[in-house]
Write a protein that holds these residues in place. Sequence first.
Motif, PDB file in Angstrom:
ATOM      1  N   ASN A  65      61.270  -6.213 -27.227  1.00 44.74           N
ATOM      2  CA  ASN A  65      60.192  -6.210 -28.224  1.00 44.74           C
ATOM      3  C   ASN A  65      60.805  -5.852 -29.570  1.00 44.74           C
ATOM      4  O   ASN A  65      61.204  -4.703 -29.795  1.00 44.74           O
ATOM      5  CB  ASN A  65      59.105  -5.190 -27.863  1.00 44.74           C
ATOM      6  CG  ASN A  65      58.344  -5.574 -26.622  1.00 44.74           C
ATOM      7  OD1 ASN A  65      58.131  -6.752 -26.345  1.00 44.74           O
ATOM      8  ND2 ASN A  65      57.918  -4.582 -25.853  1.00 44.74           N
ATOM      9  N   TRP A  66      60.903  -6.838 -30.480  1.00 44.63           N
ATOM     10  CA  TRP A  66      61.440  -6.611 -31.825  1.00 44.63           C
ATOM     11  C   TRP A  66      60.284  -6.382 -32.796  1.00 44.63           C
ATOM     12  O   TRP A  66      59.249  -7.053 -32.717  1.00 44.63           O
ATOM     13  CB  TRP A  66      62.267  -7.807 -32.295  1.00 44.63           C
ATOM     14  CG  TRP A  66      63.617  -7.916 -31.640  1.00 44.63           C
ATOM     15  CD1 TRP A  66      63.940  -8.644 -30.549  1.00 44.63           C
ATOM     16  CD2 TRP A  66      64.822  -7.261 -32.056  1.00 44.63           C
ATOM     17  NE1 TRP A  66      65.273  -8.495 -30.237  1.00 44.63           N
ATOM     18  CE2 TRP A  66      65.846  -7.650 -31.151  1.00 44.63           C
ATOM     19  CE3 TRP A  66      65.148  -6.386 -33.094  1.00 44.63           C
ATOM     20  CZ2 TRP A  66      67.143  -7.191 -31.260  1.00 44.63           C
ATOM     21  CZ3 TRP A  66      66.457  -5.931 -33.207  1.00 44.63           C
ATOM     22  CH2 TRP A  66      67.438  -6.331 -32.293  1.00 44.63           C
ATOM     23  N   TYR A  67      60.481  -5.430 -33.711  1.00 41.02           N
ATOM     24  CA  TYR A  67      59.448  -5.087 -34.687  1.00 41.02           C
ATOM     25  C   TYR A  67      60.011  -5.188 -36.105  1.00 41.02           C
ATOM     26  O   TYR A  67      61.193  -4.869 -36.348  1.00 41.02           O
ATOM     27  CB  TYR A  67      58.935  -3.660 -34.473  1.00 41.02           C
ATOM     28  CG  TYR A  67      58.257  -3.445 -33.149  1.00 41.02           C
ATOM     29  CD1 TYR A  67      56.871  -3.563 -33.016  1.00 41.02           C
ATOM     30  CD2 TYR A  67      59.003  -3.117 -32.015  1.00 41.02           C
ATOM     31  CE1 TYR A  67      56.252  -3.355 -31.796  1.00 41.02           C
ATOM     32  CE2 TYR A  67      58.390  -2.916 -30.784  1.00 41.02           C
ATOM     33  CZ  TYR A  67      57.013  -3.033 -30.685  1.00 41.02           C
ATOM     34  OH  TYR A  67      56.396  -2.833 -29.481  1.00 41.02           O
ATOM     35  N   ARG A  68      59.174  -5.636 -37.053  1.00 44.77           N
ATOM     36  CA  ARG A  68      59.490  -5.574 -38.482  1.00 44.77           C
ATOM     37  C   ARG A  68      58.400  -4.771 -39.162  1.00 44.77           C
ATOM     38  O   ARG A  68      57.226  -5.179 -39.192  1.00 44.77           O
ATOM     39  CB  ARG A  68      59.573  -6.965 -39.104  1.00 44.77           C
ATOM     40  CG  ARG A  68      59.920  -6.912 -40.615  1.00 44.77           C
ATOM     41  CD  ARG A  68      60.049  -8.281 -41.266  1.00 44.77           C
ATOM     42  NE  ARG A  68      58.764  -8.967 -41.306  1.00 44.77           N
ATOM     43  CZ  ARG A  68      58.499 -10.078 -40.675  1.00 44.77           C
ATOM     44  NH1 ARG A  68      59.432 -10.633 -39.901  1.00 44.77           N
ATOM     45  NH2 ARG A  68      57.315 -10.650 -40.762  1.00 44.77           N
ATOM     46  N   LEU A 106      63.129  -2.155 -25.208  1.00 49.66           N
ATOM     47  CA  LEU A 106      63.118  -3.047 -24.050  1.00 49.66           C
ATOM     48  C   LEU A 106      61.678  -3.375 -23.683  1.00 49.66           C
ATOM     49  O   LEU A 106      60.800  -2.515 -23.726  1.00 49.66           O
ATOM     50  CB  LEU A 106      63.822  -2.399 -22.860  1.00 49.66           C
ATOM     51  CG  LEU A 106      65.331  -2.219 -22.984  1.00 49.66           C
ATOM     52  CD1 LEU A 106      65.898  -1.594 -21.715  1.00 49.66           C
ATOM     53  CD2 LEU A 106      66.025  -3.546 -23.248  1.00 49.66           C
ATOM     54  N   ASP A 107      61.438  -4.642 -23.329  1.00 51.20           N
ATOM     55  CA  ASP A 107      60.093  -5.084 -22.937  1.00 51.20           C
ATOM     56  C   ASP A 107      59.891  -4.811 -21.458  1.00 51.20           C
ATOM     57  O   ASP A 107      60.322  -5.578 -20.603  1.00 51.20           O
ATOM     58  CB  ASP A 107      59.931  -6.575 -23.228  1.00 51.20           C
ATOM     59  CG  ASP A 107      58.526  -7.077 -22.897  1.00 51.20           C
ATOM     60  OD1 ASP A 107      57.705  -6.262 -22.442  1.00 51.20           O
ATOM     61  OD2 ASP A 107      58.268  -8.268 -23.100  1.00 51.20           O
ATOM     62  N   TYR A 108      59.233  -3.676 -21.166  1.00 49.76           N
ATOM     63  CA  TYR A 108      58.853  -3.339 -19.792  1.00 49.76           C
ATOM     64  C   TYR A 108      57.355  -3.558 -19.581  1.00 49.76           C
ATOM     65  O   TYR A 108      56.725  -2.860 -18.783  1.00 49.76           O
ATOM     66  CB  TYR A 108      59.210  -1.890 -19.485  1.00 49.76           C
ATOM     67  CG  TYR A 108      60.679  -1.650 -19.206  1.00 49.76           C
ATOM     68  CD1 TYR A 108      61.341  -2.334 -18.199  1.00 49.76           C
ATOM     69  CD2 TYR A 108      61.407  -0.721 -19.945  1.00 49.76           C
ATOM     70  CE1 TYR A 108      62.683  -2.109 -17.936  1.00 49.76           C
ATOM     71  CE2 TYR A 108      62.754  -0.481 -19.692  1.00 49.76           C
ATOM     72  CZ  TYR A 108      63.379  -1.173 -18.684  1.00 49.76           C
ATOM     73  OH  TYR A 108      64.697  -0.943 -18.416  1.00 49.76           O
ATOM     74  N   VAL A 149      52.252  -1.831 -20.177  1.00 50.92           N
ATOM     75  CA  VAL A 149      51.997  -0.420 -19.889  1.00 50.92           C
ATOM     76  C   VAL A 149      53.276   0.403 -19.923  1.00 50.92           C
ATOM     77  O   VAL A 149      53.314   1.507 -20.463  1.00 50.92           O
ATOM     78  CB  VAL A 149      51.301  -0.273 -18.514  1.00 50.92           C
ATOM     79  CG1 VAL A 149      51.079   1.199 -18.186  1.00 50.92           C
ATOM     80  CG2 VAL A 149      49.980  -1.028 -18.500  1.00 50.92           C
ATOM     81  N   CYS A 150      54.350  -0.134 -19.345  1.00 50.03           N
ATOM     82  CA  CYS A 150      55.555   0.671 -19.102  1.00 50.03           C
ATOM     83  C   CYS A 150      56.509   0.740 -20.291  1.00 50.03           C
ATOM     84  O   CYS A 150      57.402   1.591 -20.292  1.00 50.03           O
ATOM     85  CB  CYS A 150      56.304   0.122 -17.882  1.00 50.03           C
ATOM     86  SG  CYS A 150      55.309   0.075 -16.369  1.00 50.03           S
ATOM     87  N   SER A 151      56.378  -0.157 -21.285  1.00 50.87           N
ATOM     88  CA  SER A 151      57.365  -0.191 -22.373  1.00 50.87           C
ATOM     89  C   SER A 151      57.447   1.143 -23.106  1.00 50.87           C
ATOM     90  O   SER A 151      58.533   1.655 -23.385  1.00 50.87           O
ATOM     91  CB  SER A 151      57.016  -1.310 -23.361  1.00 50.87           C
ATOM     92  OG  SER A 151      57.179  -2.566 -22.760  1.00 50.87           O
TER      93      SER A 151
END
Length: 753
Positions: A190-193, A217-219, A222-224
């Motif tokens: 999961n990339w964020y700007r 990491l994309d978990y 719920v889990c991320s």
Amino acid sequence: MKKRSSTYGIPFLALALMLLFASGASAQVLNKPTAADNPNLAGNSAWTAACASASFNEYFVNFTWSPPLVASNNEFILELSDANGYFSNPVELDRVSDKNTVFDFEFQFALPTDIRGENFKFRVRSTNPAKTSPASDAFSMYFIDYNSPLLISQNGSGTIPSGGIIQICGGGSVTLKPHNIPNANTYLYNWYRSGTLLAEKSESITVSEPGMYYVELDYGSVCSGSANTLSNTIEISTGTSAGIAITGDSAIAVCPGSSQILEANITGMGYSYTWYKDGSKISGPTVEGSTYTVNATTAGFEGSYTVEISGSGVCVEQSAPVTITSASDFEVALQSAENIVLLPSQTKTLSVTTTASSPTYQWFKDGVAVTNATNSSLVINGIGEYYAEVTENGGPCASAPKTSAVTTVVAPDSFEFVVDFVGTYSSCENTDATLSLTTINAVSDNGAKTDVTSDLQSSFAYQWKLNGANITGETAKTITVSDQAKNGTYKLTGTIDAFNAGSNNLEVKLASSQTLQITANGTVYCEGGDTIVLESSMDLSNETFEWKKDGALVNSSTASLTVGQPGVYQLVVSTNDCPIVSNQVTIVPFDASLLVLDKPSDLIIIEGETGTITASGADSYEWYDAGNNLISTQNSYGFQEEGEYLLVASFGTCTVSKVITVTFRDMFAIPNVITANGDGINDLWILPNTYSRDPNVLVTIFNERGEQVFSQAGYENNWPQSTTTFNKQSMIFYYKITRGGKSLKQGTITVIK
């Protein structure tokens, strides 16, 4: 420790089963599994998503089913779907064999370490009889095998910029990538700007817009967050190009032993410089390091050089490349083969080419210069090792001579062929096969082999053999076999001058072109339904054959097969060298969950009113009362009397039976505890007026061994008639209340002395 399951007492279970069988129940019902709470954790809530790790991996699933009883050797198996909720290749999570009399229990399982997805489902299978429950709801499930903060840097170099800031020129871009996670390409990200989730899910991201960038990491949904993998932040800012370049020509030739100074066109402003060769960093970043010396005495100095500038008030920018080559470098290439077989009376011509501007040549044989051999080619008629030495006599730099590759010339003692299949070949699977010569080896008297395929393959005369006999007309290097009758051992032979050569053997077994088809008169199996029979398109009376279910032999004697269980069926006929394999026919179990009721099967109504249950999903319906009398064939029925009823729903030749229990809503509850201690308080079992003193109502009481101890029509609220019959402090009795043979109520009475 919390209670994990409920088990009915055996006498009451026996009574319940007796009533179920009396009312016509005929098949178990496996309900869909549901998530359950963990007894080893605080709270009392079922889990909604599985975020497992090495430090925690314990989950529970609740499962209920309805009698009749399964076989004593039955096992209940908890299975997990794939990440899309499909059970084409389910994973077994747990298996129990001690719950065959327990109708409500829980499975315990650990999440497999390769599980990652949003739509996993569970189901439960029983083995005897073979039944499958409906699938559970979908769950987000991830095994978190990495749960430390990520570190990101430019190109994953491991160098985090000062202050976490990277400045790029307008129109430029930067690639960000984590550098501290093993097997990084096996995860989703999961990339964020600046707090906004981006669409990219890959290990790296190339960005050109300014903003604050970070990743986790994309978990899953719920889990991320609980995985604790959120990275450092890199700030991307943009600036104006300074126009960095390397001064001078874009291509420079350097003589061996000298050096070349490369210099950036921007100097004296306190900037930092980083130098690269062929994309790899070789120097810097160095403040005011605007020059770099290429040392031509170092091997491998040739390449493409660039410089990168960075610093306050300037964006990070890299120059166009400058190519450095060796001024004296020239190439020598051998034009003839490196291995040559020279037959008697033959001659061969060897030659070389060169990029030298003014070359001279000298040929050598076995390390000794050949007299007058000073041209680019040489005609030979003897065995030995030959090579040419080339000297550059022009150009700006002095250079040493260069030698060509060595050509080894040998006289053969014999020849051998190597043949192989062309393309993919599998015995008894291909319907044709192509065999071809791949290698011709010249064999010396000491056994050494030299590959002379390119030199001699057009000079041999060829002949293919099958099982040792010549095949008429097959005199090429390649042969194609497409007839199963020509299965056997193939070999290629050949002659040249006085030499005979032979190949290795290749065994060819082609599959039969005959088609074997099996058919079935049905593909849905249910107990008590029409018999399913498999038949073959081939006459099997003179054949050896095997009927197989799920790959295992089930019959080898009858031309047709009567199906006794669901599974994947296939017929294999043994003929010639290879078996003939039929198509597969899949027989699936009937799904009893197709029958749907709009109300629970335990129906409570108010006496004097009508309660209606409507069924759907079946082809036809039959409703029976407790006396096994057909009372309706509609899809719904309105109940007015208490008792047990049976619904039989038909799906083609398959049926599903469901027991409907109708009870009146009590205005006054039937007591289930009395204290028979003679104190005059709660000594007797008192029934409400609905059931007492009615001559049409029969009250029967059983002890815990199922023996009748009391029976009375028009019950007068007079049991027990004596307290001396109770020899224990606490005893359990069972009652049944009927009217006209129809069951009204049943349950337990606990007598406390």
